[in-house]
Write a protein that holds these residues in place. Structure first.
Motif, PDB file in Angstrom:
ATOM      1  N   VAL A 275       0.845  -1.198   0.000  1.00 26.63           N
ATOM      2  CA  VAL A 275       0.000   0.000   0.000  1.00 26.63           C
ATOM      3  C   VAL A 275       0.879   1.247   0.000  1.00 26.63           C
ATOM      4  O   VAL A 275       2.039   1.215   0.426  1.00 26.63           O
ATOM      5  CB  VAL A 275      -0.937   0.021   1.235  1.00 26.63           C
ATOM      6  N   LEU A 276       0.309   2.352  -0.466  1.00 26.18           N
ATOM      7  CA  LEU A 276       0.987   3.643  -0.470  1.00 26.18           C
ATOM      8  C   LEU A 276       0.501   4.418   0.749  1.00 26.18           C
ATOM      9  O   LEU A 276      -0.638   4.887   0.781  1.00 26.18           O
ATOM     10  CB  LEU A 276       0.676   4.400  -1.761  1.00 26.18           C
ATOM     11  N   ARG A 277       1.343   4.491   1.780  1.00 25.69           N
ATOM     12  CA  ARG A 277       0.954   5.164   3.031  1.00 25.69           C
ATOM     13  C   ARG A 277       1.428   6.609   3.008  1.00 25.69           C
ATOM     14  O   ARG A 277       2.540   6.919   2.576  1.00 25.69           O
ATOM     15  CB  ARG A 277       1.564   4.426   4.227  1.00 25.69           C
ATOM     16  N   LYS A 278       0.557   7.490   3.486  1.00 25.45           N
ATOM     17  CA  LYS A 278       0.852   8.915   3.493  1.00 25.45           C
ATOM     18  C   LYS A 278       1.094   9.366   4.924  1.00 25.45           C
ATOM     19  O   LYS A 278       0.279   9.111   5.817  1.00 25.45           O
ATOM     20  CB  LYS A 278      -0.317   9.695   2.887  1.00 25.45           C
ATOM     21  N   SER A 279       2.231  10.006   5.133  1.00 22.92           N
ATOM     22  CA  SER A 279       2.576  10.448   6.480  1.00 22.92           C
ATOM     23  C   SER A 279       3.379  11.733   6.387  1.00 22.92           C
ATOM     24  O   SER A 279       4.439  11.783   5.745  1.00 22.92           O
ATOM     25  CB  SER A 279       3.385   9.362   7.206  1.00 22.92           C
ATOM     26  N   GLY A 280       2.865  12.794   7.042  1.00 22.15           N
ATOM     27  CA  GLY A 280       3.585  14.063   7.073  1.00 22.15           C
ATOM     28  C   GLY A 280       3.856  14.661   5.719  1.00 22.15           C
ATOM     29  O   GLY A 280       4.910  15.259   5.501  1.00 22.15           O
ATOM     30  N   GLY A 281       2.932  14.495   4.767  1.00 21.17           N
ATOM     31  CA  GLY A 281       3.102  15.073   3.452  1.00 21.17           C
ATOM     32  C   GLY A 281       3.934  14.238   2.502  1.00 21.17           C
ATOM     33  O   GLY A 281       4.085  14.596   1.338  1.00 21.17           O
ATOM     34  N   THR A 282       4.495  13.128   2.981  1.00 23.33           N
ATOM     35  CA  THR A 282       5.278  12.240   2.112  1.00 23.33           C
ATOM     36  C   THR A 282       4.537  10.914   1.937  1.00 23.33           C
ATOM     37  O   THR A 282       3.719  10.529   2.772  1.00 23.33           O
ATOM     38  CB  THR A 282       6.666  11.968   2.711  1.00 23.33           C
ATOM     39  N   GLU A 283       4.842  10.254   0.833  1.00 18.98           N
ATOM     40  CA  GLU A 283       4.217   8.970   0.542  1.00 18.98           C
ATOM     41  C   GLU A 283       5.291   7.894   0.492  1.00 18.98           C
ATOM     42  O   GLU A 283       6.375   8.126  -0.054  1.00 18.98           O
ATOM     43  CB  GLU A 283       3.462   9.015  -0.796  1.00 18.98           C
ATOM     44  N   ARG A 285       5.793   3.422   0.020  1.00 16.39           N
ATOM     45  CA  ARG A 285       5.210   2.124  -0.268  1.00 16.39           C
ATOM     46  C   ARG A 285       5.610   1.149   0.838  1.00 16.39           C
ATOM     47  O   ARG A 285       6.791   0.970   1.117  1.00 16.39           O
ATOM     48  CB  ARG A 285       5.698   1.626  -1.623  1.00 16.39           C
ATOM     49  N   VAL A 286       4.620   0.560   1.518  1.00 20.55           N
ATOM     50  CA  VAL A 286       4.896  -0.346   2.637  1.00 20.55           C
ATOM     51  C   VAL A 286       4.155  -1.663   2.429  1.00 20.55           C
ATOM     52  O   VAL A 286       3.153  -1.730   1.705  1.00 20.55           O
ATOM     53  CB  VAL A 286       4.486   0.274   3.991  1.00 20.55           C
ATOM     54  N   ALA A 287       4.640  -2.707   3.070  1.00 20.65           N
ATOM     55  CA  ALA A 287       3.974  -4.007   3.025  1.00 20.65           C
ATOM     56  C   ALA A 287       2.655  -3.929   3.776  1.00 20.65           C
ATOM     57  O   ALA A 287       2.494  -3.137   4.716  1.00 20.65           O
ATOM     58  CB  ALA A 287       4.867  -5.084   3.627  1.00 20.65           C
ATOM     59  N   LEU A 288       1.726  -4.765   3.383  1.00 18.22           N
ATOM     60  CA  LEU A 288       0.380  -4.710   3.939  1.00 18.22           C
ATOM     61  C   LEU A 288       0.371  -4.942   5.445  1.00 18.22           C
ATOM     62  O   LEU A 288      -0.406  -4.329   6.177  1.00 18.22           O
ATOM     63  CB  LEU A 288      -0.497  -5.751   3.240  1.00 18.22           C
ATOM     64  N   ASP A 289       1.241  -5.833   5.949  1.00 15.59           N
ATOM     65  CA  ASP A 289       1.211  -6.143   7.375  1.00 15.59           C
ATOM     66  C   ASP A 289       1.747  -5.004   8.234  1.00 15.59           C
ATOM     67  O   ASP A 289       1.638  -5.053   9.459  1.00 15.59           O
ATOM     68  CB  ASP A 289       2.006  -7.432   7.640  1.00 15.59           C
ATOM     69  N   GLN A 290       2.336  -3.957   7.607  1.00 15.83           N
ATOM     70  CA  GLN A 290       2.819  -2.804   8.360  1.00 15.83           C
ATOM     71  C   GLN A 290       1.753  -1.729   8.542  1.00 15.83           C
ATOM     72  O   GLN A 290       1.976  -0.747   9.241  1.00 15.83           O
ATOM     73  CB  GLN A 290       4.035  -2.190   7.656  1.00 15.83           C
ATOM     74  N   LEU A 291       0.595  -1.932   7.914  1.00 11.34           N
ATOM     75  CA  LEU A 291      -0.480  -0.938   7.991  1.00 11.34           C
ATOM     76  C   LEU A 291      -1.177  -1.036   9.346  1.00 11.34           C
ATOM     77  O   LEU A 291      -1.455  -2.134   9.838  1.00 11.34           O
ATOM     78  CB  LEU A 291      -1.485  -1.175   6.859  1.00 11.34           C
ATOM     79  N   ARG A 292      -1.486   0.111   9.942  1.00 12.71           N
ATOM     80  CA  ARG A 292      -2.126   0.161  11.253  1.00 12.71           C
ATOM     81  C   ARG A 292      -3.421   0.959  11.170  1.00 12.71           C
ATOM     82  O   ARG A 292      -3.607   1.790  10.276  1.00 12.71           O
ATOM     83  CB  ARG A 292      -1.192   0.808  12.283  1.00 12.71           C
ATOM     84  N   VAL A 293      -4.309   0.712  12.127  1.00 12.33           N
ATOM     85  CA  VAL A 293      -5.564   1.460  12.189  1.00 12.33           C
ATOM     86  C   VAL A 293      -5.250   2.949  12.364  1.00 12.33           C
ATOM     87  O   VAL A 293      -4.420   3.330  13.186  1.00 12.33           O
ATOM     88  CB  VAL A 293      -6.436   0.956  13.356  1.00 12.33           C
ATOM     89  N   GLY A 294      -5.896   3.796  11.560  1.00 14.67           N
ATOM     90  CA  GLY A 294      -5.666   5.230  11.603  1.00 14.67           C
ATOM     91  C   GLY A 294      -4.675   5.736  10.572  1.00 14.67           C
ATOM     92  O   GLY A 294      -4.549   6.952  10.377  1.00 14.67           O
ATOM     93  N   ASP A 295      -3.975   4.841   9.883  1.00 16.88           N
ATOM     94  CA  ASP A 295      -3.042   5.265   8.842  1.00 16.88           C
ATOM     95  C   ASP A 295      -3.800   5.823   7.640  1.00 16.88           C
ATOM     96  O   ASP A 295      -4.897   5.369   7.319  1.00 16.88           O
ATOM     97  CB  ASP A 295      -2.179   4.085   8.374  1.00 16.88           C
ATOM     98  N   ARG A 296      -3.193   6.803   6.987  1.00 17.66           N
ATOM     99  CA  ARG A 296      -3.737   7.348   5.744  1.00 17.66           C
ATOM    100  C   ARG A 296      -3.087   6.627   4.559  1.00 17.66           C
ATOM    101  O   ARG A 296      -1.855   6.531   4.497  1.00 17.66           O
ATOM    102  CB  ARG A 296      -3.475   8.848   5.642  1.00 17.66           C
ATOM    103  N   VAL A 297      -3.895   6.142   3.638  1.00 12.77           N
ATOM    104  CA  VAL A 297      -3.367   5.460   2.458  1.00 12.77           C
ATOM    105  C   VAL A 297      -3.941   6.098   1.208  1.00 12.77           C
ATOM    106  O   VAL A 297      -5.085   6.593   1.217  1.00 12.77           O
ATOM    107  CB  VAL A 297      -3.687   3.946   2.474  1.00 12.77           C
ATOM    108  N   VAL A 298      -3.147   6.113   0.145  1.00 13.85           N
ATOM    109  CA  VAL A 298      -3.582   6.640  -1.145  1.00 13.85           C
ATOM    110  C   VAL A 298      -3.859   5.456  -2.056  1.00 13.85           C
ATOM    111  O   VAL A 298      -2.986   4.612  -2.279  1.00 13.85           O
ATOM    112  CB  VAL A 298      -2.517   7.557  -1.770  1.00 13.85           C
ATOM    113  N   VAL A 299      -5.082   5.381  -2.565  1.00 15.85           N
ATOM    114  CA  VAL A 299      -5.486   4.286  -3.457  1.00 15.85           C
ATOM    115  C   VAL A 299      -5.783   4.890  -4.822  1.00 15.85           C
ATOM    116  O   VAL A 299      -6.683   5.721  -4.950  1.00 15.85           O
ATOM    117  CB  VAL A 299      -6.721   3.543  -2.913  1.00 15.85           C
TER     118      VAL A 299
END
Length: 788
Positions: A275-283, A285-299
């Motif tokens: 997934v493409l995770r967005k954090s602090g204005g930067t994007e 690419r992280v593995a799916l198992d690193q995604l946490r509740v509350g994370d922002r993702v760009v689809v």
């Protein structure tokens, strides 16, 4: 319950199993499941809901026989608001799809309860995975059998060492009765599961492997008890307890090894979504198992929604065909709930995850019936067919051995009968295929080649024709050659074109976006549309942007001059209805492709299908050879038709493409392989997902599949030789039942070790045993075919 079934026309339930319809307790009172309809609980429990269809998975511990499965999969006949229900018997779960406008979630749970199948609702466990453990009852059975085995063996030592005369008859009788008392919990509790399974098989007029086992146990116990009661000896209780101990030890071994093999142990090896995770204005690419509740993702367009989430910004246009089979997109605004497994078909959208990722759920969607293909005879069906015949053959041999020794030497009759029944083991036959194929699947997963399931290996072993897409499959971008031909774009125009290009997952769109990467803030995208194999259009701020082939722009009313197409990959640009220029994009054949095609061409028919113009025909002719079909200007329908015609000629076809413009051909092929630069662009129509840098390994992967299938057959041979040798010696009366009990689990362990070791060994021989470093060299389309 009887009244409910009778009214629903489901009386056949009682004919399927003599144990059907057993009452497991008092049904819950009315309203007991009403709490499931509260929004907070419903959101945590429901797998999917779009207002018209809701899917939920319940754990049902009381599922125990074929009648249970039949009844639970006919719930729609009891409540027409239920569309479909599917039972996963090994996990004791039922997935129910229903219309939430006609029946509430609590009412579905209440219906299950009224039928004697109350759902096991442990909401605290919904956020994580339950560990698969060996049942406590099995450990108790193993402990009791081991305790009795050790003590009865000690009691029998005087007889084994010829000390009976010194011990005296009174001590011998005492030891016999003590051994009989120790044997009673063994034969009743430790062997309870074998008795129960055999009784169920007998009532249903079918034969299972437990039947010969309990016959052998009964023969040993009755003979030993008769010796003790009559004072003729101390019997063979130590052999019986040892037999149960090693049989149960074998069951623990199988439980542990199956859990190690099970998909839901670690889905990262089988489902490579990132997934493409967005954090602090930067994007990033992280593995799916690193995604946490509350994370922002760009689809982006074409990507899967990785977890249940809410729309944070933008408009989500979601296609839930991966979940429900219905392809009508649903438009969702800010704050709306989006379910895992949906595919974004509009522009890029930002989501905030609201539930933990369930890779097991996504993988189960990939394996649902709508994406399955008709398969030929597989190792599963072969194993089942031989296992059914196996038990009858063993019974015939045991009865024959007993009859012979009754006439020739009566003292050996019971021993030979029990030994034959116990030493025979179809478990080794049953373990050969799943452990070999499962090991191979993990090997390929480590290599960046992900399979829908292990049976895909069997399909790949049969492939004799491979059809390739070109762009994004055999070629990769060559950034230094990218250029825009036409009047220079001002910053506003460049930002608008880049914003539209970034919405698409197509390799050429991504090259265009990368070429225009320098720039300011991107405008808002409205009305994004993509025509597979043709181009994209959208409104970026105040500008109407179209990117695509010259042919498609002409078809949409844009005046592209005739004969304007040049060589190589071209993406034409139209702004506000007028041609603005053309992006000429460089490409190069991926490293290792020439050698792969040369090796593959010696074993299979190969062909190339491309949507591009035939400017590079001669370059690819040198790679594919003179006899290979090379077809250019092919759309999705033409690719599908080509694959179907190959199959009609008798070929077993593997289609290799990017999954964007050739999903139909991927699904039509006997094996569909999606080559992806970014595994978020997952295609459920494919059987295999391969990272683009690994596609050069294809010839080795097909050869590895053939070798793995040979290993499975060798495992069958090992099992057959073991059974033939063991049966011959046991029937001769030379093996005690105790030794046979040791050999039975040992044979299973031997086959498992052989299967796993050989699968790993062949992987190392072919260079598939470890991770492959990313290639750094770049080859041009004109590169001559040569060995890798």
């Amino acid at each position: 319950m009887f009244e409910i079934l009778a009214e629903g026309g489901l009386g056949q339930f009682y004919e399927l199993s003599a144990d059907a319809g057993r009452r497991v307790g008092t049904a819950a009172p009315a309203g007991h499941y009403g709490f499931l309809d509260t929004p907070a609980v419903r959101e945590r429990l429901v797998d999917f809901s779009d207002g018209a269809t809701t899917r939920v998975t319940f754990a049902i511990p009381e599922i125990h026989c074929i009648a249970c499965v039949w009844l639970l999969e006919n719930l729609f006949r009891l409540n027409p608001a239920i569309g479909r229900s599917h039972v996963d018997f090994p996990r004791k779960q039922v997935a129910v799809t229903f219309d939430p406008a006609r029946v509430e979630l609590g009412a579905v749970a209440a219906l299950l309860d009224s039928l004697g199948y109350p759902p096991d609702l442990r909401l605290a466990d919904l956020g994580g995975r339950r560990a698969h453990r060996v049942p406590r009852r099995l450990w108790l059975q193993l402990g009791i059998a081991g305790f009795a085995f050790g003590n009865t063996m000690l009691f029998s030592l005087p007889a084994y060492f010829g000390l009976d005369a010194a011990s005296g008859p009174s001590f011998q009788r005492l030891v016999g009765w003590l051994s009989l008392l120790l044997a009673l919990p063994v034969v009743s509790f430790a062997a309870g599961d074998y008795w129960r399974s055999s009784w169920q098989a007998w009532k249903q007029r079918r034969m299972s492997i437990e039947v010969p086992i309990v016959l052998g146990l009964a023969a040993i116990f009755l003979q030993s008890a008769a010796e003790v009661v009559s004072g003729a000896g101390v019997g063979y209780f130590d052999s019986m307890a040892g037999l149960l101990f090693f049989l149960l030890l074998g069951r623990v071994f199988q439980q542990k090894t199956y859990d190690r093999l099970a998909f839901d142990r670690d889905y990262r090896s089988f489902f490579p979504l990132s997934v493409l995770r967005k954090s602090g204005g930067t994007e990033e690419r992280v593995a799916l198992d690193q995604l946490r509740v509350g994370d922002r993702v760009v689809v982006r367009h074409g990507e899967l929604v990785p977890a249940d989430a809410r729309v944070a910004s933008g408009t989500a246009v979601v296609d839930y065909s991966f979940v429900t089979g219905e392809s009508t997109p649903v438009e969702l605004g800010a704050g709306a709930w989006v379910y895992a497994g949906g595919r974004q078909v509009g522009g890029a959208v930002e989501l905030e995850t609201a539930k933990a990722v369930s890779q097991g759920y996504l993988t189960s969607l990939w394996n649902q019936d709508v994406f399955r293909k008709t398969k030929d005879d597989t190792f599963d069906s072969t194993t089942n067919r031989y296992s059914r015949r196996f038990t009858w053959i063993i019974l015939a041999i045991a009865v024959g051995a007993a009859a012979y020794w009754t006439w020739a030497r009566p003292a050996l009759a019971v021993k030979a009968f029990a030994s034959v029944l116990i030493v025979a083991c179809p478990c080794a036959l049953a373990l050969a295929a799943p452990f070999t194929l499962g090991t191979a699947q993990r090997v390929l997963g480590r290599r960046g080649i992900f399979l829908r399931n292990s049976s895909v290996i069997e399909s790949m072993a049969r492939v004799d024709a491979v059809v390739f897409d070109k762009t994004g499959t055999l070629t990769q971008p060559r950034r230094g050659d990218d250029a825009f031909s036409g009047p220079a774009l001002d910053p506003v125009e460049a930002a608008a074109v880049r914003a539209v290009a970034e919405q698409s997952m197509h390799p050429l769109s991504r090259q265009v976006a990368a070429l225009l990467a320098a720039g300011g803030e991107l405008p808002v995208i409205m009305g994004f549309e993509e025509s597979p194999g043709n181009g994209t259009r959208a409104r970026a701020g105040e500008r109407e942007v179209r990117l695509g082939s010259a042919r498609w722009l002409r078809a949409t009313g844009i005046g592209v001059p005739d004969g304007a197409e040049g060589a190589g990959n071209e993406v034409w640009l139209a702004l506000d209805g007028r041609v603005r220029g053309v992006f000429r994009l460089g490409s190069a054949v991926r490293p290792g492709i020439p050698g792969m095609l040369a090796g593959l061409g010696r074993r299979c028919r190969i062909a190339l299908l491309s949507g591009d113009q035939p400017r590079e025909r001669e370059s690819f002719r040198r790679l594919f050879g003179d006899g290979a079909p090379l077809q250019f200007g092919q759309g999705p329908a033409e690719k599908l038709r080509f694959v179907r015609e190959l199959q009609e000629s008798g070929a077993r076809v593997m289609m290799v493409g990017d999954g964007l413009n050739d999903a139909g051909a991927l699904r039509q092929g006997d094996v569909g392989m999606a080559v992806v630069e970014d595994v978020a662009a997952f295609s459920p129509a494919s059987d295999v997902i391969v990272e683009a840098s690994r596609v050069a390994c294809l010839a080795d992967v097909l050869e590895y599949s053939r070798r793995v299938v040979r290993v499975v057959r060798q495992g069958f041979l090992v099992s057959a030789l073991y059974n033939a040798a063991g049966l011959a010696i046991a029937a001769s009366g030379r093996l005690s039942p105790f030794v046979c009990a040791v050999l039975m689990p040992l044979s299973s362990a031997t086959v498992v070790v052989f299967a796993c070791a050989m699968a790993e060994w062949h992987a190392r021989r072919l260079g598939l045993g470890g991770e492959t470093p990313d290639p750094t060299a770049v080859e041009s389309p004109a590169t001559e075919a040569r060995p890798s």
